[in-house]
Design an enzyme around this catalytic site. Sequence first.
Site, PDB file in Angstrom:
ATOM      1  N   LYS A   1     -31.743 -53.393 -16.710  1.00 52.78           N
ATOM      2  CA  LYS A   1     -32.779 -53.467 -15.660  1.00 52.78           C
ATOM      3  C   LYS A   1     -32.259 -54.240 -14.452  1.00 52.78           C
ATOM      4  O   LYS A   1     -31.666 -55.315 -14.604  1.00 52.78           O
ATOM      5  CB  LYS A   1     -34.063 -54.102 -16.221  1.00 52.78           C
ATOM      6  CG  LYS A   1     -35.190 -54.109 -15.208  1.00 52.78           C
ATOM      7  CD  LYS A   1     -36.558 -54.201 -15.847  1.00 52.78           C
ATOM      8  CE  LYS A   1     -37.673 -54.216 -14.822  1.00 52.78           C
ATOM      9  NZ  LYS A   1     -37.750 -52.946 -14.058  1.00 52.78           N
TER      10      LYS A   1
ATOM     11  N   HIS B   1     -36.836 -57.361 -20.782  1.00 51.56           N
ATOM     12  CA  HIS B   1     -36.384 -55.977 -20.683  1.00 51.56           C
ATOM     13  C   HIS B   1     -34.922 -55.858 -21.102  1.00 51.56           C
ATOM     14  O   HIS B   1     -34.188 -56.842 -21.147  1.00 51.56           O
ATOM     15  CB  HIS B   1     -36.520 -55.454 -19.243  1.00 51.56           C
ATOM     16  CG  HIS B   1     -37.930 -55.114 -18.869  1.00 51.56           C
ATOM     17  ND1 HIS B   1     -38.798 -56.046 -18.383  1.00 51.56           N
ATOM     18  CD2 HIS B   1     -38.618 -53.934 -18.919  1.00 51.56           C
ATOM     19  CE1 HIS B   1     -39.973 -55.469 -18.140  1.00 51.56           C
ATOM     20  NE2 HIS B   1     -39.891 -54.185 -18.457  1.00 51.56           N
TER      21      HIS B   1
HETATM   22  N1  LIG Z   1     -43.802 -47.659 -13.780  1.00 50.57           N
HETATM   23  C1  LIG Z   1     -43.399 -47.496 -15.044  1.00 50.57           C
HETATM   24  O1  LIG Z   1     -44.196 -47.220 -15.973  1.00 50.57           O
HETATM   25  C2  LIG Z   1     -41.940 -47.595 -15.346  1.00 50.57           C
HETATM   26  C3  LIG Z   1     -41.072 -47.821 -14.321  1.00 50.57           C
HETATM   27  N2  LIG Z   1     -39.722 -47.825 -14.534  1.00 50.57           N
HETATM   28  C4  LIG Z   1     -38.884 -47.951 -13.347  1.00 50.57           C
HETATM   29  O2  LIG Z   1     -38.276 -46.687 -13.104  1.00 50.57           O
HETATM   30  C5  LIG Z   1     -37.034 -46.863 -12.445  1.00 50.57           C
HETATM   31  C6  LIG Z   1     -35.927 -46.139 -13.203  1.00 50.57           C
HETATM   32  O3  LIG Z   1     -35.738 -46.725 -14.471  1.00 50.57           O
HETATM   33  P1  LIG Z   1     -34.664 -46.134 -15.503  1.00 50.57           P
HETATM   34  O4  LIG Z   1     -34.961 -44.715 -15.806  1.00 50.57           O
HETATM   35  O5  LIG Z   1     -34.583 -47.115 -16.603  1.00 50.57           O
HETATM   36  O6  LIG Z   1     -33.335 -46.239 -14.609  1.00 50.57           O
HETATM   37  P2  LIG Z   1     -32.034 -45.327 -14.649  1.00 50.57           P
HETATM   38  O7  LIG Z   1     -31.011 -46.048 -13.848  1.00 50.57           O
HETATM   39  O8  LIG Z   1     -31.733 -44.954 -16.074  1.00 50.57           O
HETATM   40  O9  LIG Z   1     -32.487 -43.987 -13.894  1.00 50.57           O
HETATM   41  C7  LIG Z   1     -32.652 -43.863 -12.514  1.00 50.57           C
HETATM   42  C8  LIG Z   1     -32.157 -42.488 -12.144  1.00 50.57           C
HETATM   43  O10 LIG Z   1     -32.459 -42.238 -10.771  1.00 50.57           O
HETATM   44  C9  LIG Z   1     -31.279 -41.718 -10.175  1.00 50.57           C
HETATM   45  N3  LIG Z   1     -31.269 -41.858  -8.746  1.00 50.57           N
HETATM   46  C10 LIG Z   1     -30.866 -42.913  -7.970  1.00 50.57           C
HETATM   47  N4  LIG Z   1     -30.935 -42.599  -6.666  1.00 50.57           N
HETATM   48  C11 LIG Z   1     -31.385 -41.312  -6.609  1.00 50.57           C
HETATM   49  C12 LIG Z   1     -31.627 -40.398  -5.537  1.00 50.57           C
HETATM   50  N5  LIG Z   1     -31.424 -40.739  -4.258  1.00 50.57           N
HETATM   51  N6  LIG Z   1     -32.068 -39.158  -5.837  1.00 50.57           N
HETATM   52  C13 LIG Z   1     -32.253 -38.775  -7.106  1.00 50.57           C
HETATM   53  N7  LIG Z   1     -32.012 -39.578  -8.165  1.00 50.57           N
HETATM   54  C14 LIG Z   1     -31.593 -40.829  -7.908  1.00 50.57           C
HETATM   55  C15 LIG Z   1     -30.156 -42.489 -10.860  1.00 50.57           C
HETATM   56  O11 LIG Z   1     -28.890 -41.880 -10.651  1.00 50.57           O
HETATM   57  P3  LIG Z   1     -27.554 -42.802 -10.780  1.00 50.57           P
HETATM   58  O12 LIG Z   1     -27.616 -43.467 -12.127  1.00 50.57           O
HETATM   59  O13 LIG Z   1     -26.466 -41.813 -10.658  1.00 50.57           O
HETATM   60  O14 LIG Z   1     -27.646 -43.778  -9.655  1.00 50.57           O
HETATM   61  C16 LIG Z   1     -30.639 -42.377 -12.313  1.00 50.57           C
HETATM   62  O15 LIG Z   1     -30.316 -41.129 -12.882  1.00 50.57           O
HETATM   63  C17 LIG Z   1     -36.840 -48.387 -12.343  1.00 50.57           C
HETATM   64  O16 LIG Z   1     -37.292 -48.823 -11.080  1.00 50.57           O
HETATM   65  C18 LIG Z   1     -37.757 -48.927 -13.457  1.00 50.57           C
HETATM   66  O17 LIG Z   1     -38.176 -50.237 -13.251  1.00 50.57           O
HETATM   67  C19 LIG Z   1     -39.190 -47.633 -15.771  1.00 50.57           C
HETATM   68  C20 LIG Z   1     -40.014 -47.428 -16.846  1.00 50.57           C
HETATM   69  C21 LIG Z   1     -41.459 -47.393 -16.723  1.00 50.57           C
HETATM   70  O1  LIG Z   2     -37.069 -50.859 -15.971  1.00 49.69           O
HETATM   71  C1  LIG Z   2     -37.750 -50.642 -16.999  1.00 49.69           C
HETATM   72  O2  LIG Z   2     -37.231 -50.278 -18.056  1.00 49.69           O
HETATM   73  C2  LIG Z   2     -39.211 -50.800 -16.929  1.00 49.69           C
HETATM   74  N1  LIG Z   2     -39.727 -51.010 -15.760  1.00 49.69           N
HETATM   75  C3  LIG Z   2     -41.111 -51.175 -15.459  1.00 49.69           C
HETATM   76  C4  LIG Z   2     -41.324 -52.561 -14.909  1.00 49.69           C
HETATM   77  O3  LIG Z   2     -40.546 -52.995 -14.030  1.00 49.69           O
HETATM   78  O4  LIG Z   2     -42.291 -53.211 -15.306  1.00 49.69           O
HETATM   79  C5  LIG Z   2     -42.010 -50.798 -16.597  1.00 49.69           C
HETATM   80  C6  LIG Z   2     -41.486 -51.063 -17.966  1.00 49.69           C
HETATM   81  O5  LIG Z   2     -41.728 -52.387 -18.303  1.00 49.69           O
HETATM   82  C7  LIG Z   2     -40.029 -50.671 -18.144  1.00 49.69           C
END
Ligand SMILES: NC(=O)C1=CN([C@@H]2O[C@H](COP(=O)(O)OP(=O)(O)OC[C@H]3O[C@@H](n4cnc5c(N)ncnc54)[C@H](OP(=O)(O)O)[C@@H]3O)[C@@H](O)[C@H]2O)C=CC1
Ligand SMILES: O=C(O)C1=N[C@H](C(=O)O)C[C@H](O)C1
Length: 270
Positions: free
Chosen positions: A161, A157
């Site tokens: 991450k 990743h």
């Molecule tokens: N299941 C799936 O298909 C996938 C899962 N993911 C997962 O999704 C999550 C987010 O990934 P990603 O978008 O890359 O991460 P980012 O850090 O880009 O985004 C997370 C967002 O959530 C915000 N956040 C944190 N705490 C709060 C809160 N209490 N209330 C509201 N918003 C909050 C963060 O704010 P701030 O930055 O200000 O802290 C940030 O804007 C990870 O756990 C990742 O592994 C990602 C892609 C696919």
């Molecule tokens: O953090 C990410 O970016 C992603 N998180 C998910 C994971 O933990 O598997 C899904 C995807 O791979 C991207």
Amino acid sequence: MSDLRLVVAGAGGRMGQALIRAVAEIEGVTLSGAFDRKGADAIGRDAGELAGLGQNGITVSEDPLPLLAQADGLLDFTAPAATVQLAEYAAQARIVHVIGTTGLSREDEEKIKAASRHARIVKSGNMSFGVNLLASLVRQAAKVLDVDYDIEVLEMHHRHKVDAPSGTALLLGHAAAEGRGIDLDSHSVRSRDGHTGARKTGDIGFAALRGGSVVGDHSVIFAGPSERITLSHHAEDRKIFANGAVKAAIRAHPMKPGLYSMADILGLTT
Ligand SMILES: NC(=O)C1=CN([C@@H]2O[C@H](COP(=O)(O)OP(=O)(O)OC[C@H]3O[C@@H](n4cnc5c(N)ncnc54)[C@H](OP(=O)(O)O)[C@@H]3O)[C@@H](O)[C@H]2O)C=CC1
Ligand SMILES: O=C(O)C1=N[C@H](C(=O)O)C[C@H](O)C1
């Protein structure tokens, strides 16, 4: 029928922005609200502009409660503490909660399960169709291949991450363990360093790489005597996760309260 009203959590994040774009593109849903962490840069900004779409009139808020009271569903890819709190709110509001957040602890999972008594929760370490299909193939391969085939899960990743192994790697590890009829927790090796001794037969190993802008690469390797079978998925755009999440909200909306996987939603459970 009127559109499903969806709220995006973590609107300023990588997935938050992809979700805002997916909601705008998919028919039958509308963005009714967006919020982010208190004090985040995104607060007060227009959600459409933030996601590169041009203004859509939805201002990113720091208070989820009034938004959830007026919504049918919440799309949440944020952080574990936020997700646990939001599951409670979703239960109070009796709405759909799509959880993409990874890195959840066992206690977090228990709290989410409790919230699913009242909310329809769809939770998956990966919301893409491709990865959930891969998990089915991994389960099948692990059922057919005996313990002479060592199973290793490899993931890479982007540099930002924060959790490892990825939620997807764990999902694939669970699929392999299920196929083999074993419990993952008592057979997984999460890291190797130093004089580790030889590999134990039946273990499922995990390795995590981090760097650059990789959206998400996963491989499950079955390393046998004189041959190797590798099943892989390469994510090229976050829209595959965002589209899956919106589809999950649509399909879960008429369902009864409970905790569902993406495989349940896609009809991939075997
Ligand atoms: N299941 C799936 O298909 C996938 C899962 N993911 C997962 O999704 C999550 C987010 O990934 P990603 O978008 O890359 O991460 P980012 O850090 O880009 O985004 C997370 C967002 O959530 C915000 N956040 C944190 N705490 C709060 C809160 N209490 N209330 C509201 N918003 C909050 C963060 O704010 P701030 O930055 O200000 O802290 C940030 O804007 C990870 O756990 C990742 O592994 C990602 C892609 C696919
Ligand atoms: O953090 C990410 O970016 C992603 N998180 C998910 C994971 O933990 O598997 C899904 C995807 O791979 C991207």
